[in-house]
Scaffold this active site. Structure first.
Site, short mmCIF file in Angstrom:
data_model
loop_
_atom_site.label_atom_id
_atom_site.label_comp_id
_atom_site.label_asym_id
_atom_site.label_seq_id
_atom_site.Cartn_x
_atom_site.Cartn_y
_atom_site.Cartn_z
N HIS A 44 0.86 -1.02 0.12
CA HIS A 44 -0.12 0.00 -0.21
C HIS A 44 0.76 1.00 0.10
CE1 HIS A 44 -3.57 -2.41 1.25
NE2 HIS A 44 -2.84 -3.01 1.71
N HIS A 167 -9.41 -9.88 0.58
CA HIS A 167 -9.13 -9.48 1.98
C HIS A 167 -10.40 -10.21 2.62
CE1 HIS A 167 -8.10 -6.65 5.40
NE2 HIS A 167 -9.19 -7.13 5.84
N ASP A 294 2.04 -6.72 2.90
CA ASP A 294 1.04 -5.82 3.16
C ASP A 294 1.69 -4.49 3.96
OD1 ASP A 294 -1.37 -4.97 3.54
OD2 ASP A 294 -1.92 -6.52 5.35
#
Ligand code: DOR
Ligand code: ZN
Length: 367
Positions: A44, A167, A294
């Site tokens: 991210h 997710h 992540d």
């Protein structure tokens, strides 16, 4: 040309590499081990809209420091990446930021599934690595919490031969847990409010959808023995289901709340220590395919807020390979397993072309 002499590959053979380059240098890699560079399928990097947390200038530097030359970025940005126009704008920003720091990081993007923009999915085909579905809320407000839209996404993805990355946390169960919770609002409550059933209910649902529509399913941040059991059963049925844990679920557990406080808050949450063992066993068994950092940075101030305000996520791209090599030094993983997790399986699942990206590591330097 860059020449690397006297390196040892992960099979223990001495190799010489000649790499096409504008640069001209000879590297003596005696005593060093040559590994394929890391492919991190789950980051991210926060562009657009949350660059105060991270952008591709800082993210790319962290990636290279972690031996990683390829990343797949998630769509929960501001605005989320859920139209082809937003996708194009995001790529332009990324290319500009990477150019500024002169790092030719390879990247691909996940497309965000949103119930009001499902018609965009076919247009995104060929421009994204897959479709990301948040079955439970996390950072940002991308979520698909109704069955009708979920079915539509899995069906559309199968028709378009696009992979779906989930997710897998059940939003309804999270809301139910929150409504019924009477305990203290402390960081470790996070692991109760988003307990293992929250994850298994969503994993079960996603696997059932794959069984129904034939969609290729990539399950992100697998964190518990119970999810592993479901994934193993799906694989035994021959379903196209793939599993990715994170470094924090492999190396941290709920005891970290005492030391890390809000910095230990992640979605899905940290589990009891027994689940780390289950994850390592699943790597050995071949139930787990890849590892994804992540990498989800927030500011120190944001993470210092009390439970409820403190956002979920921790960085990790710099530490993923070192942690795995540490596990190798402790005989928990073979080098073959490390390479399989960090590049080989991802290359296969996401059908990436072969390229000459390598990282030299010193396996003796365990300090
Ligand atoms: O802990 C998390 N942080 N989990 C997610 O699913 C999203 C991520 C983020 O973007 O901050
Ligand atoms: Zn994530």
């Amino acid at each position: 040309m860059i020449v690397i002499n006297h390196a040892t590959n992960y099979r223990g053979e001495t190799v010489t590499l000649e790499l096409a380059s504008d640069e001209s240098s000879v590297i003596d890699a005696s005593g060093l081990t040559l590994l394929p560079a890391v492919i991190d399928p789950h980051v991210h990097f926060r562009t657009p809209g949350m660059e105060y947390k991270e952008d591709w200038r800082t993210g790319a530097k962290a990636a290279i420091r972690g031996g990683c030359t390829t990343v797949f970025d998630m769509p929960n940005t501001k605005p989320p990446t859920f139209t082809v126009d937003l996708l194009r704008d995001k790529k332009a920003l990324i290319d500009k930021q990477l150019k500024e720091v002169g790092i030719p990081l390879r990247y691909d993007l996940f497309f965000g599934a949103d119930k009001h923009h499902l018609n965009q999915i076919p247009n995104a085909k060929g421009q994204v690595i897959g479709i990301k579905v948040f079955m439970g809320c996390s950072t940002g407000n991308l979520v698909i919490d109704d069955d009708e839209s979920l079915h539509a996404v899995f069906k559309l993805a199968a028709q378009q031969n696009m992979l779906v990355a989930v997710h897998a946390e059940d939003e309804h169960l999270i809301q139910e847990r929150k409504a019924n919770y009477r305990g203290a609002m402390e960081y470790k409550a996070h692991s109760l409010l988003r307990d293992i059933e929250v994850a298994t209910r969503a994993v079960e649902k996603a696997i059932a959808l794959t069984e129904r529509y034939g969609t290729r399913l990539y399950i992100l941040h697998v964190s518990s023995a119970e999810e592993i059991a479901l994934i193993k059963a799906a694989k035994q049925k021959g379903l196209p289901v793939f599993a990715e844990p994170t470094p924090h679920h492999l190396f941290f557990d709920t005891s970290q709340y005492d030391t890390l406080q809000g910095r230990a808050v992640v979605n899905p949450p940290l589990r009891d220590a027994s689940h780390k063992e289950a994850l390592f066993a699943a790597i050995k068994e071949g139930v787990i395919d890849t590892i994804g950092s992540d990498h989800a940075p927030h500011t120190q101030d944001e993470k210092a807020q009390g439970y409820g305000q403190c956002p979920s996520g921790m960085p990790g791209i710099e530490f993923m390979l070192p942690l795995l090599l540490d596990a190798h030094a402790k005989n928990l993983l073979t080098l073959d397993e490390v390479v399989s997790l960090t590049s080989k399986r991802a290359r296969h699942i996401f059908a990436l072309p072969e390229y000459e990206d390598w990282v030299l590591v010193d396996l003796e330097n365990t300090a």
